[in-house]
Design a protein around this motif. Structure first.
Motif, PDB file in Angstrom:
ATOM      1  N   ILE A   1      23.529  42.095  41.212  1.00  0.00           N
ATOM      2  CA  ILE A   1      23.047  41.235  42.296  1.00  0.00           C
ATOM      3  C   ILE A   1      24.226  40.664  43.094  1.00  0.00           C
TER       4      ILE A   1
ATOM      5  N   GLU B   1      23.886  42.494  32.341  1.00  0.00           N
ATOM      6  CA  GLU B   1      25.213  43.112  32.279  1.00  0.00           C
ATOM      7  C   GLU B   1      26.320  42.071  32.110  1.00  0.00           C
TER       8      GLU B   1
ATOM      9  N   ARG C   1      16.540  27.899  34.670  1.00  0.00           N
ATOM     10  CA  ARG C   1      15.282  27.984  35.425  1.00  0.00           C
ATOM     11  C   ARG C   1      14.265  26.987  34.869  1.00  0.00           C
ATOM     12  N   LYS C   2      14.224  26.927  33.551  1.00  0.00           N
ATOM     13  CA  LYS C   2      13.276  26.027  32.900  1.00  0.00           C
ATOM     14  C   LYS C   2      13.619  24.562  33.223  1.00  0.00           C
TER      15      LYS C   2
ATOM     16  N   GLU D   1      26.723  41.642  28.560  1.00  0.00           N
ATOM     17  CA  GLU D   1      27.285  42.861  27.950  1.00  0.00           C
ATOM     18  C   GLU D   1      28.803  42.914  28.067  1.00  0.00           C
TER      19      GLU D   1
ATOM     20  N   PHE E   1      21.266  34.370  29.314  1.00  0.00           N
ATOM     21  CA  PHE E   1      20.461  33.402  28.558  1.00  0.00           C
ATOM     22  C   PHE E   1      20.510  32.040  29.268  1.00  0.00           C
TER      23      PHE E   1
ATOM     24  N   HIS F   1      17.996  38.782  38.372  1.00  0.00           N
ATOM     25  CA  HIS F   1      16.883  39.645  37.965  1.00  0.00           C
ATOM     26  C   HIS F   1      17.097  40.177  36.546  1.00  0.00           C
ATOM     27  N   PHE F   2      17.953  39.513  35.828  1.00  0.00           N
ATOM     28  CA  PHE F   2      18.059  39.680  34.387  1.00  0.00           C
ATOM     29  C   PHE F   2      18.415  41.105  33.945  1.00  0.00           C
ATOM     30  N   SER F   3      19.460  41.663  34.549  1.00  0.00           N
ATOM     31  CA  SER F   3      19.904  42.973  34.057  1.00  0.00           C
ATOM     32  C   SER F   3      20.731  42.793  32.787  1.00  0.00           C
TER      33      SER F   3
ATOM     34  N   LEU G   1      25.402  32.791  43.612  1.00  0.00           N
ATOM     35  CA  LEU G   1      26.385  32.026  42.829  1.00  0.00           C
ATOM     36  C   LEU G   1      27.004  32.856  41.708  1.00  0.00           C
TER      37      LEU G   1
ATOM     38  N   GLN H   1      18.304  31.769  32.399  1.00  0.00           N
ATOM     39  CA  GLN H   1      16.868  31.577  32.109  1.00  0.00           C
ATOM     40  C   GLN H   1      16.600  30.135  31.665  1.00  0.00           C
TER      41      GLN H   1
END
Lengths: 137, 241
Positions: free
Chosen positions: B158, B207, B226-227, B210, B220, B203-205, B166, B223
């Motif tokens: 992205i 990488e 977001r919460k 990784e 992690f 979009h949670f790839s 960001l 996400q």
């Protein structure tokens, strides 16, 4: 917001560089690809349905023109479409759960689990679809 | 005969010309990719430029694309790459200054935007330390390991398609401080991270996670952010801060 340097923009090619990437990247890239296929199908579907505006004869003619042969010859494409939708749907549910913070620690396992469930559902769908068009087992 | 590695390096000179140059490095002289680069610099071609400092995966200076993957050169053992041909390129999604040296300024500017420091509502003058239990510490410990090498930004698809996003490291830093029980600045950070170029761009790839050499898990954190953002935004709708 920081002014971004346009010189470094890779564009959407950065979405399809699979070499040496993890399973999460494959899930991400396939989600985008399947999303585009579903969007394309949606408009194709609208185009076919819009023939109803021209009356029953017009609609029947276009349906006859794309379904010929012993069975619905678009059946193979329908199966591929179902594969795409089941994949996209299952991965979408996983992403929605992730956004609520569910399963983040077991994300890869969650991906495999949802995709296995999706493929089982796809198999059931395919079985009933074949039954519907008269292919017996 | 001495066995050799073949280092193929993407270079960019002052005029902006980009080309690949190949060097042969004796296997018995080096262990890591950084040692290989230093061998080239000292013995073959002193015009080759790259950035490094600590040589022990602490400073985060020597990030580069090694055999198609963002890695820190100091902690990449050449033998473990299982190839005698090592292809080295500058990190993607950064402007290249020269050879393997990239401009990290936009990255650090993004980093600063998330206010990566403890924010308190009081005057900050204390007669004793702020207490923290081991459990509270472990809430953010993983994210404090970030060495700002920027590999995650080079790996993120992205960031590649939207340079204004960001990105994983700044967002992980935001979570590191929001998860810290001593911090009271979540609402200020949410104003930055919940925008169009913040967490919603991810979009949670995965990488970023990784490639992180320190085992930090930015995907992690995003996400989780977001919460937290959702809770804070929802509370603000009902007039609660």
């Amino acid at each position: 917001m920081v002014e971004a340097n346009k010189e470094i923009k890779e564009g959407i090619w950065s979405w399809v560089k699979f070499l040496r990437k993890g399973i999460g990247y494959f899930a991400f890239a396939l989600h985008r690809l399947t999303g585009i296929v579903i969007l394309f199908y949606l408009y194709l579907h609208y185009t076919v349905l819009s023939n109803l505006l021209r009356g029953q004869a017009s609609y029947n003619a276009i349906v006859r023109s794309i379904t010929y042969g012993p069975y619905d010859s678009f059946l193979v494409l329908d199966f591929l479409l179902a594969l795409v939708i089941f994949y996209h749907g299952a991965n979408g549910v996983r992403l929605a759960l992730n956004e609520f913070g569910i399963g983040l620690n077991h994300n890869k396992a969650l991906f495999y689990t949802f995709e296995i469930i999706a493929m089982i559902l796809l198999g059931i769908f395919d079985y009933y679809a074949l039954q519907f068009v008269g292919v017996g087992f | 005969m001495v066995e050799e590695y073949e280092f193929e390096i993407k270079r960019k000179d002052e005029s902006g010309k980009v080309y690949y140059q190949t060097y042969r490095v004796p296997k018995d002289q080096i262990s890591t990719v950084l040692e290989g680069l230093l061998y080239i610099k000292e013995n073959i071609d002193h015009t080759l430029d790259f950035r490094y400092s600590c040589r022990m995966e602490i400073c985060g200076s020597c990030g580069m694309e090694i055999n198609g993957k963002p890695r820190t050169a100091c902690s990449t053992i050449v033998k473990q790459l299982k190839k005698d041909h090592v292809k080295i390129e500058p990190l993607k999604h950064y402007r290249v200054i020269k050879d393997l040296v990239v401009d990290m300024d936009p990255f650090f500017e993004k980093y600063k935007e998330v206010k990566p420091y403890i924010i308190r509502n009081d005057d900050g003058v204390y007669d004793r330390e702020l207490k923290q239990t081991p459990e509270q510490f472990y809430e953010y410990a993983n994210y404090s390991m970030c060495i700002k090498c920027g590999l995650c930004m080079a790996a993120c698809p992205i960031v590649g398609s939207d340079p204004q996003y960001l990105g994983p490291a700044p967002l992980a830093a935001a979570w590191r401080f929001i998860a810290d029980n001593r911090d009271e600045g979540a609402k200020y950070r949410v104003a930055v991270i919940d925008g169009e170029e913040g967490t919603s761009r991810c979009h949670f790839s995965g990488e970023c996670t990784e490639v992180c050499p320190k085992g930090v898990d930015p995907s992690f954190a995003i996400q989780k952010l977001r919460k937290v953002s959702f809770k804070i935004e929802l509370a603000s709708l009902f007039g609660r801060s």
